[in-house]
Write an enzyme that holds these catalytic residues in place. Structure first.
Site, PDB file in Angstrom:
ATOM      1  N   THR A 123      40.009  20.042  16.306  1.00  0.00           N
ATOM      2  CA  THR A 123      39.124  20.924  17.035  1.00  0.00           C
ATOM      3  C   THR A 123      37.767  20.435  16.810  1.00  0.00           C
ATOM      4  O   THR A 123      37.280  20.049  15.489  1.00  0.00           O
ATOM      5  CB  THR A 123      39.227  22.425  16.448  1.00  0.00           C
ATOM      6  OG1 THR A 123      40.596  22.980  16.535  1.00  0.00           O
ATOM      7  CG2 THR A 123      38.336  23.169  17.071  1.00  0.00           C
ATOM      8  N   VAL A 178      46.930  31.157  20.431  1.00  0.00           N
ATOM      9  CA  VAL A 178      45.587  30.732  20.386  1.00  0.00           C
ATOM     10  C   VAL A 178      45.034  30.058  19.019  1.00  0.00           C
ATOM     11  O   VAL A 178      45.665  30.430  18.020  1.00  0.00           O
ATOM     12  CB  VAL A 178      44.995  32.284  20.450  1.00  0.00           C
ATOM     13  CG1 VAL A 178      43.266  31.938  20.350  1.00  0.00           C
ATOM     14  CG2 VAL A 178      45.249  33.000  21.899  1.00  0.00           C
ATOM     15  N   ASN A 189      44.188  24.169  10.557  1.00  0.00           N
ATOM     16  CA  ASN A 189      45.411  25.037  10.909  1.00  0.00           C
ATOM     17  C   ASN A 189      44.956  26.308  11.348  1.00  0.00           C
ATOM     18  O   ASN A 189      44.648  27.300  10.545  1.00  0.00           O
ATOM     19  CB  ASN A 189      46.197  24.885   9.964  1.00  0.00           C
ATOM     20  CG  ASN A 189      47.659  25.729  10.341  1.00  0.00           C
ATOM     21  OD1 ASN A 189      47.566  26.627  11.073  1.00  0.00           O
ATOM     22  ND2 ASN A 189      48.703  25.242   9.728  1.00  0.00           N
TER      23      ASN A 189
END
Length: 337
Positions: A198, A227, A250
């Site tokens: 991310t 999500v 995570n």
């Protein structure tokens, strides 16, 4: 301990990162994202503009295949996107999750913040909203994502995120049905570190504006509807009375502990950014010692820091910093705890 990479063979040890405002800090060695955010600030844009432009660059460039279109297909082969953006001065938030057909997820998240009274839109309805706001509908599938799915299916759908179901998810593909008796430790946390890249970003502009945001395409082979970092306070958080933080790793585990919120509250209580980051991760580590995750933090005076949880194959965390002293993005890293 924070280390600044000045050359491939030279590292300078700094007790605490400090930059001259304005400031951009983002997760991972995503240099182009940092440069795009910095350019937005130099052009007179706000911290919010910087975060949007920086994350959008990663979406367009498909950073590490874990941000933007064509990466991390779910069990059905579809790539879906999650993004969020936060105005630390007004505490306005916009987020989207399970977004389909739209490449610019961070832009849609900002549209949620600026054109609705809501915080989060999800799934097909979020995609329809985006189209109504003028975002172009496009296929997010690529040859890469098709090949990832094909290889996974041929390998009996390994790894996956199912547990307490039959047929046995460690040996077979679905469809799955629930087992009558639960098997507590089956199937949890099988993803490797490389599937969690991310982009998280924190920006401070020269007028005291603060913003933070994240963008990701989530886990590869995730269960449809999953999500990643769309949870306010988990993926990112910002409050101009204290500072901002953004997390990567995570999301399933990290969203249970709101590490970005905790880090900002630690800075509010007087902790320096590095210590705040470490505290936020240590809270998670007590319950999930093997989790994969990292976090960046910055306070309102331009101090910044980062921390990561040490697991096999992940002993250092690299991140980018842009400020007026450097004039260009600098790669830095911390040793994991």
């Amino acid at each position: 301990m924070l280390l600044l990479l000045l050359a491939p063979t030279l590292a300078v040890v700094l007790p605490l990162g400090r930059a001259a405002l304005p400031l951009v800090v983002n997760t991972w060695p995503f240099k182009d994202a940092s440069a795009a955010a910095w350019s937005a600030l130099l052009s007179g844009g706000s911290a919010l503009d910087a975060v949007e432009k920086g994350c959008a660059r990663c979406e367009a460039e498909q950073c590490d295949g874990s941000v933007g279109y064509g990466g991390s297909p779910d069990e059905s082969g579809e790539t879906t996107l999650d993004a969020m953006i936060i105005n630390g001065n007004t505490m306005e938030v916009g987020a989207v999750a399970d977004l389909r057909r739209i490449k610019n997820a961070i832009g849609v998240a900002r549209a949620v913040m600026e054109h609705t009274g809501h915080t989060l839109l999800v799934g097909e309805s979020a995609s329809v909203f985006a189209e109504n706001m003028g975002f172009m509908a496009e296929d997010l599938t690529t040859n890469t994502s098709v090949n990832i799915l094909s290889k996974w299916l041929k390998g009996n759908c390994q790894p996956n995120y199912r547990k307490n179901v039959f047929p046995d998810p460690s040996q077979s593909c679905g469809p799955y049905k629930p087992r009558a008796a639960a098997r507590p430790n089956q199937g949890a946390g099988r993803a490797d570190a490389r599937s969690h890249d991310t982009i998280g970003m924190v920006a401070l502009d020269q007028h005291g504006g603060l913003a933070a945001g994240t963008s990701t395409n989530g886990l590869t082979h995730k269960v449809p509807g999953y999500v990643e970092h769309g949870t306010f306070g988990a993926g990112a958080y910002a409050d101009s009375s204290a500072g901002g933080a953004a997390a990567t790793g995570n999301g399933d585990v990290m969203m249970r502990f709101l590490p970005s919120f905790l880090a900002v509250e630690q800075m509010r209580a007087g902790a320096d950014p590095s210590a705040a980051c470490e505290t936020a991760l240590s809270r998670i580590k007590r319950h999930y010692p093997g989790f994969f995750g990292a976090i960046i933090c910055a306070n309102m005076t331009g101090h910044y820091g980062a921390a990561c949880n040490k697991v096999p194959g992940f002993s250092q965390f690299h991140f980018m910093v842009s400020d007026s002293q450097s004039g260009s993005p600098l790669l830095q890293y911390v040793d994991c705890i």
